[in-house]
Scaffold this active site. Sequence first.
Site, PDB file in Angstrom:
ATOM      1  N   LYS A 142      14.931 -52.171  19.625  1.00  0.00           N
ATOM      2  CA  LYS A 142      13.542 -51.715  19.559  1.00  0.00           C
ATOM      3  C   LYS A 142      12.707 -52.861  18.998  1.00  0.00           C
ATOM      4  O   LYS A 142      13.154 -53.572  18.086  1.00  0.00           O
ATOM      5  CB  LYS A 142      13.482 -50.489  18.634  1.00  0.00           C
ATOM      6  CG  LYS A 142      12.139 -49.794  18.552  1.00  0.00           C
ATOM      7  CD  LYS A 142      12.257 -48.548  17.658  1.00  0.00           C
ATOM      8  CE  LYS A 142      10.965 -47.764  17.551  1.00  0.00           C
ATOM      9  NZ  LYS A 142      11.125 -46.572  16.682  1.00  0.00           N
ATOM     10  N   SER A 165       9.411 -42.387  18.760  1.00  0.00           N
ATOM     11  CA  SER A 165       8.839 -43.653  19.162  1.00  0.00           C
ATOM     12  C   SER A 165       9.823 -44.632  19.812  1.00  0.00           C
ATOM     13  O   SER A 165       9.397 -45.604  20.418  1.00  0.00           O
ATOM     14  CB  SER A 165       8.217 -44.338  17.939  1.00  0.00           C
ATOM     15  OG  SER A 165       9.221 -44.685  16.997  1.00  0.00           O
ATOM     16  N   SER A 196      12.198 -40.382  15.370  1.00  0.00           N
ATOM     17  CA  SER A 196      11.956 -41.388  16.410  1.00  0.00           C
ATOM     18  C   SER A 196      13.201 -41.906  17.130  1.00  0.00           C
ATOM     19  O   SER A 196      13.069 -42.581  18.151  1.00  0.00           O
ATOM     20  CB  SER A 196      11.199 -42.577  15.819  1.00  0.00           C
ATOM     21  OG  SER A 196       9.829 -42.291  15.754  1.00  0.00           O
TER      22      SER A 196
END
Lengths: 487, 485
Positions: free
Chosen positions: A80, A155, A179
């Site tokens: 990420k 996210s 997330s």
Amino acid sequence: MSDLYYQSAAELARLLEKGEISARQLMQSVIDRTHSVEEKIHAFLRFDPDEALVEAEKSDQRRAAGKSLGSLDGIPIGLKDLICVSGQGLTCGSRILENYVSPYDATCAARLKERGAILWGRLNMDEFAMGSSTENSAFQTTCNPWNTECIPGGSSGGSTAAVAAGETIAALGSDTGGSIRQPASLCGVVGLKPSYGLVSRYGLAAFASSLDQIGPITRTVEDSALILQAIAGHDARDSTSFKAHIPDYQAALKAPPRRWKLGLPREYFAEGLDPEIRQAVEKAVDFYKNEGCEIVEISLPHTELALPVYYILAPAEASSNLARYDGVRYTHRSERAEDHVDLYFKSRGEGFGQEVKRRIILGAYVLSSGYYDAYYLRAQKIRTLIRNDFMDAFKKVDALITPVSPTAAFKIGERLDDPLSMYLSDIYTLSINLAGLPAISVPCGFTSKKLPVGVQIIGQPFKEAEMLSIANLYDSTHRFGMEHPEL
Amino acid sequence: MKDYEAVIGLEVHVQLKCDTKMFTRAAYRFGEPPNTLTNPVVMGLPGTLPVLNKRAIELSIQTGLMFGCHIAEVCKWDRKNYFYPDQPKNYQISQFDQPICIGGVVEIELPGPARNVMGEHREVKLTRIHLEEDVGKLTHYENGSLVDFNRAGTPLIEIVSEPDLFSAEEAAAFLNAIRLNMIYAGLSDCDMEKGQMRCDANVSVRPVGSEKLGIRTEMKNLNSISGVRDSVNYEIRRQSKVLEKGGEIFQETRRWNAEQGYTVALRSKEEAHDYRYFPDPDLMPVRVSREWVDCLHAKLPERPFDRQRRYLKDFGLPFTMASVLCQNSELGNFFEEAVTKCNKPLEIGNLVANDLLRELSAGKDAESQGLVLLPIKSGHVAELVKLVEEGVISRQIAQDIFPQMFQTGESPSTIVEKKGLRQTTDMAEIEGVCARIIAENPKPVGEFRAGNEKAINALKGGVMKATRGKANPAMVDKLLRKLLA
């Protein structure tokens, strides 16, 4: 060998070990797959096939020389885009860091490198991890591989979509209120949020420091254990890192099954839960019952306060954590600033997106003098009550089973103008961050529209081995994460 | 005109004597090229986290112990949020409501009526001492400003006094006492020119006899003791005049213009920052055990004013000498060691406070190395005093050979033997020289005989010169007088 890109990391490790495939072959397979589907998914912000192939060849050379670095040697793992890797960009999904390059490795990235993993690409995310759909990325909207008209969750939506689409074997995400778990659930993969303090946060661009944890996103629970093993453990550079003994997680999976006592918190099966999700989760619960586990209904009475508490504490910390992005040293600097105060206003005004601004304002407000006691301090007290609820429950049960998300993936754009309905996506996940507990989202089937559903297993603090073992009992016999979307 | 009384509270920032920064291992030194003492943590890059410097905690605890503070069993870290370009994270890690040291007093010494007379001593109450990180340094140019982050993140304590100071002199004495104690215990160098000690002063005035505090103004970043004295005096006069005219004092921050000698309003109470303090989630609270405190306490020297009292009382030293010997703990140790070997405190005090310090200041580098590293040993000074007491050498010879002892580390007796400086007590030899000098110097002889007592000194000098200082001065005096009679 076909479809290497859809194998589990554990299986690929076995193939690499036996010499049946090379790391280069595997990497090439992942690269080809990415080239063929990425235009539909938009999971990656950046990737570098040439560099990845160089790393893969190095891995093959190590193995040939009998110097393999272990089961992760040669396995592509995506990150990420808020986990620092030396010499690589780090945008956090934000314009404000568009041209920033990190000069150092996050501890977890360094640990993956030491074990020979190939850091494959930078994955899309909601800006600064604020969001539940990855639509808050300043750069692109990632699509759900199971239905590209839907969001992948967030996210860490880039990470979960990439794993689900076969664009990487595994990925690391971060979880502040759900997330990792929520997008894992929506994309039909496994997402683990470790106990607060198990994985070092050094090199993770902070959203809310007291809630953030890095965790693996994989296709199987076994892979989750494999990667957690590599990244867990005390780090002197993170003062909140816990000096816990790290057990052998894979060994824990192989231990003979126990008759676990599992709790169903009634507040998690109440109004607002989509019937199809409820059905899938209840089916998973039935499985455990049939395996001889005892299922107990329990109560977590402060559950309904978790959302307001979270939206006080997380923005409060974020308002301070994000203050450093000011246009002075390394972030986007406005060309139009008149003086230093104006430089702050314009650089931040131009650099941050709507949701980030909303939370900074919210956070600054709850911390301001005259409001601190009413909001921040009170929220901290309730946070303790929420944790106590869980600790009381764990006196009766080994772990809890709940849904991950109240609904399956929703349509792109559907909730963009309604932040509150977006916030409700994390209703079953954010208490766990407030309580600092480990939890894992395991795929448990599909809705009638063929959208994935996940079940959440919540463990006791630092008892990841137990939690993984419970999750694996289900996953090793179902393997929903190994099913593939048609792309 | 009504009489007004000033009430002053000081906040003194002191950089601790640490080699590395408060929350990371980056080095700290003064005077390095800009932005060379940084790393990702100092620069507040994304993903970086603070890790406590244990040494800074220990020095803070020791500071608290020097001033008799209560050392908190648990202290915690808070973020003080405000935007300013000298601050990499736009928040400063500090301690808001649970500081490391609570209460305490600073003993101050006011100037005496004359330089060699000790002034009044008084204890000034402290509110607290907390630990935080320093900020970087801004330099402003016509078309822009530059930031140097070398200083950013340096361990800094803030010593906060109660409003318990009542004149500019007391404020200056308070700073002097903090400086003395911190340097003395090796906790800071307190070099104000290098920004190692800085002060904010809160000043208010009230009619004499009133119990209620007046409205205060704050002057920030005063970087010299005279700056504090002058600005406080200015503020007292300004506020008294305003009140005298029936005006009103506003709570505000004022800037001291050191060149022109006045203060000017900077920002009002309404414009003050809301720092939005909250506990830093990146740091755990610090638990301080009794054993740790005791262990740190054991390493501290006696407080300088306690030692000064002892020197006045036990050794009967004059105030000026005692005061000089108590400026530096090594100097005091050196002095006391010498006294244990030769119980002549006044004589030893003289050599240490005058001759030794003179040699030290002549070679600035040696001073920074510390006394223990010098070749001269306390035993040699004791021996030198003994040689004078026993009449082996004169006081003059003793002073003459001191620089050589200082530089070479040779014992005084070695030097005396090598150079043949032993005092002559051979009456016949000295008498012969005296007779010769009288014959050669008719002018002073005539003057002395005419009643000018002082004229004998010229003759004495001649004898001493002729004997290269070895003649026993008392004997010379006696013989000259005999021959001149």
